[in-house]
Design an enzyme around this catalytic site. Structure first.
Site, mmCIF file in Angstrom:
data_model
loop_
_atom_site.group_PDB
_atom_site.id
_atom_site.type_symbol
_atom_site.label_atom_id
_atom_site.label_comp_id
_atom_site.label_asym_id
_atom_site.label_seq_id
_atom_site.Cartn_x
_atom_site.Cartn_y
_atom_site.Cartn_z
ATOM 1 N N PHE A 1 -68.542 -3.778 20.671
ATOM 2 C CA PHE A 1 -67.179 -4.356 21.120
ATOM 3 C C PHE A 1 -66.089 -4.100 19.872
ATOM 4 O O PHE A 1 -65.161 -4.560 20.131
ATOM 5 C CB PHE A 1 -67.234 -5.643 21.383
ATOM 6 C CG PHE A 1 -67.186 -6.903 20.357
ATOM 7 C CD1 PHE A 1 -66.189 -7.466 20.007
ATOM 8 C CD2 PHE A 1 -68.275 -7.050 19.577
ATOM 9 C CE1 PHE A 1 -65.887 -8.551 19.157
ATOM 10 C CE2 PHE A 1 -68.430 -7.908 18.478
ATOM 11 C CZ PHE A 1 -67.256 -8.759 18.401
ATOM 12 N N TYR A 2 -66.651 -3.835 18.767
ATOM 13 C CA TYR A 2 -65.799 -3.437 17.575
ATOM 14 C C TYR A 2 -64.525 -2.511 18.216
ATOM 15 O O TYR A 2 -64.636 -1.551 18.564
ATOM 16 C CB TYR A 2 -66.532 -2.868 16.610
ATOM 17 C CG TYR A 2 -67.344 -3.979 15.779
ATOM 18 C CD1 TYR A 2 -67.468 -5.163 15.955
ATOM 19 C CD2 TYR A 2 -68.201 -3.634 14.535
ATOM 20 C CE1 TYR A 2 -68.344 -6.122 15.481
ATOM 21 C CE2 TYR A 2 -68.970 -4.287 13.900
ATOM 22 C CZ TYR A 2 -69.089 -5.683 14.174
ATOM 23 O OH TYR A 2 -69.952 -6.263 13.672
ATOM 24 N N VAL A 3 -63.475 -3.071 17.821
ATOM 25 C CA VAL A 3 -62.176 -2.344 18.274
ATOM 26 C C VAL A 3 -61.931 -2.047 19.707
ATOM 27 O O VAL A 3 -61.865 -0.735 20.139
ATOM 28 C CB VAL A 3 -61.793 -1.099 17.575
ATOM 29 C CG1 VAL A 3 -60.381 -0.685 17.435
ATOM 30 C CG2 VAL A 3 -61.922 -1.396 15.963
ATOM 31 N N ASP A 4 -62.955 -2.701 20.531
ATOM 32 C CA ASP A 4 -63.242 -2.520 21.985
ATOM 33 C C ASP A 4 -63.703 -1.114 22.233
ATOM 34 O O ASP A 4 -63.377 -0.314 23.278
ATOM 35 C CB ASP A 4 -61.564 -2.394 22.612
ATOM 36 C CG ASP A 4 -61.003 -3.620 22.774
ATOM 37 O OD1 ASP A 4 -61.723 -4.827 22.606
ATOM 38 O OD2 ASP A 4 -59.994 -3.772 22.700
ATOM 39 N N GLY A 5 -64.746 -0.801 21.651
ATOM 40 C CA GLY A 5 -65.353 0.322 21.622
ATOM 41 C C GLY A 5 -64.841 1.529 20.762
ATOM 42 O O GLY A 5 -65.723 2.482 20.562
#
Length: 358
Positions: free
Chosen positions: A56-60
């Site tokens: 999920f970091y930076v929404d992928g």
């Protein structure tokens, strides 16, 4: 850069890890692709080989960027990512540690990272709804399928990590070989249970929040600004926390170092294997952080930092380390007992600091 063995695996990992939470600007902060590419190159040139990200970091976006930046050199790195956090707010099963969430998250991460396997797959957070036995079984299934090399765990209580690894050992499943936790000189709660557990199970610790989101660089003492997490915002109001930062700054001035290097060196001095995760948005920040491998704090400097932090292990650890308890439990000659599992020559020690001198 020197290397540590990843627990009982034989896999060599660098003594500093590179966190990729900052790779991408879609959250309103972070580093653009060009800067992220240079950060990755600087880290690799220094001998670093462990990259840590999450689904999920930076929404992928972090995984997608790494997939592009690692083309042609993927196998030179130990690539780690995570699952647990919700990926689709409209899908009730897109969050958690259960099988459906794990499989979907893993497959999506493999696509974004443009690889056919993850070297270390982290369970990102504690989930009381999914039985530990289910988690360990489905993780082992993916290891046997070749999609995961090893498994690790983040943000879990010590007792449940111990339960999981004991269960894995009894059933022949893949155990957790890494523990990722928040740990820095301002946040030492992990020393009560998590770090002793990790040492007992030979699990290396990867420390996130190693600089407390920049707090330990000293910039907030002079009115600096930056992004604060909820945890960091709480640390700002913690009594005595500024005193710890000031001591870090003083020690840095004494040694000709930077406060960030002192803070990272403190982490690297802790018992067992502790690997700080570096997070940077600018090249000079990463260069500064990498310099921590050349910093060795004296016993006196370490003692000053620990005294200033005013941290106590609490019950039952403090009680079982009292002179009267040590003498009754281990006998009046307890100081004469040397045990490789404790502090050699100092008698019985169930924690990370020696028993009190009397």
């Amino acid at each position: 850069m020197k290397y540590e063995i990843l627990g009982k695996t034989g896999l060599r990992v660098s003594e500093l890890a590179l966190g990729a939470l900052t790779f991408g600007e879609d959250w309103g902060w972070g580093a653009p692709k060009e800067t992220s590419a240079r950060l990755l190159d600087l880290y690799a040139e220094a001998g670093g080989n462990f990259i840590d990200t999450a689904n999920f970091y930076v929404d992928g976006g972090s995984e997608r960027m790494l997939g592009e930046l690692l083309k042609g050199r993927r196998e030179r790195f130990i690539l780690a990512t995570k699952y647990t956090v919700e990926s689709d707010p409209t899908d009730v099963n897109s969050a958690g540690n259960h099988k459906k969430s794990l499989v979907a998250s893993l497959e999506a991460s493999l696509r974004r990272l443009q690889t056919d396997h993850i070297d270390l797959f982290w369970v990102h957070a504690h989930d009381v709804l999914t039985p530990v036995s289910e988690i360990m079984r489905i993780l082992d299934d993916q290891v046997r399928a070749g999609k995961i090399g090893h498994v690790g765990v983040s943000n879990w209580p010590a007792w449940e990590v111990a339960q999981a690894n004991t269960l894995a050992e009894l059933r022949g499943w893949s155990p957790f070989v890494g523990l990722e936790i928040r740990y820095n000189v301002l946040t030492r709660d992990a020393e009560r249970e998590l770090l002793p557990m990790a040492r007992a199970f030979d699990i290396p610790v990867f420390a996130w929040g190693a600089l407390a989101e920049g707090r330990l660089t000293g910039k907030y003492l002079t009115g600096g600004a930056g992004r604060l997490s909820v945890i960091e915002a709480e640390e700002h109001t913690k009594a005595g926390s500024d005193d710890v930062v000031r001591e870090v700054v003083r020690i840095a001035e004494e040694g000709g170092w930077t406060p960030a290097q002192v803070s990272l060196a403190w982490l690297r001095s802790r018992p067992g294997v502790v690997i700080p995760i570096l997070g940077a948005t600018k090249e000079h920040q990463l260069v500064d952080n990498l310099g921590a491998v050349d910093v060795t704090l004296s016993a006196e400097q370490l003692a000053r930092l620990e005294a200033t932090s005013d941290f106590t292990l609490g019950y039952p650890h403090d009680m079982v380390r009292q002179e009267v308890t040590l003498s009754k439990v281990y006998g009046s000659r307890w100081r004469e007992i040397a045990d490789h599992r404790t502090t050699v020559g100092r008698g019985v020690n169930d924690g990370l600091v020696p028993p009190p001198a009397v």
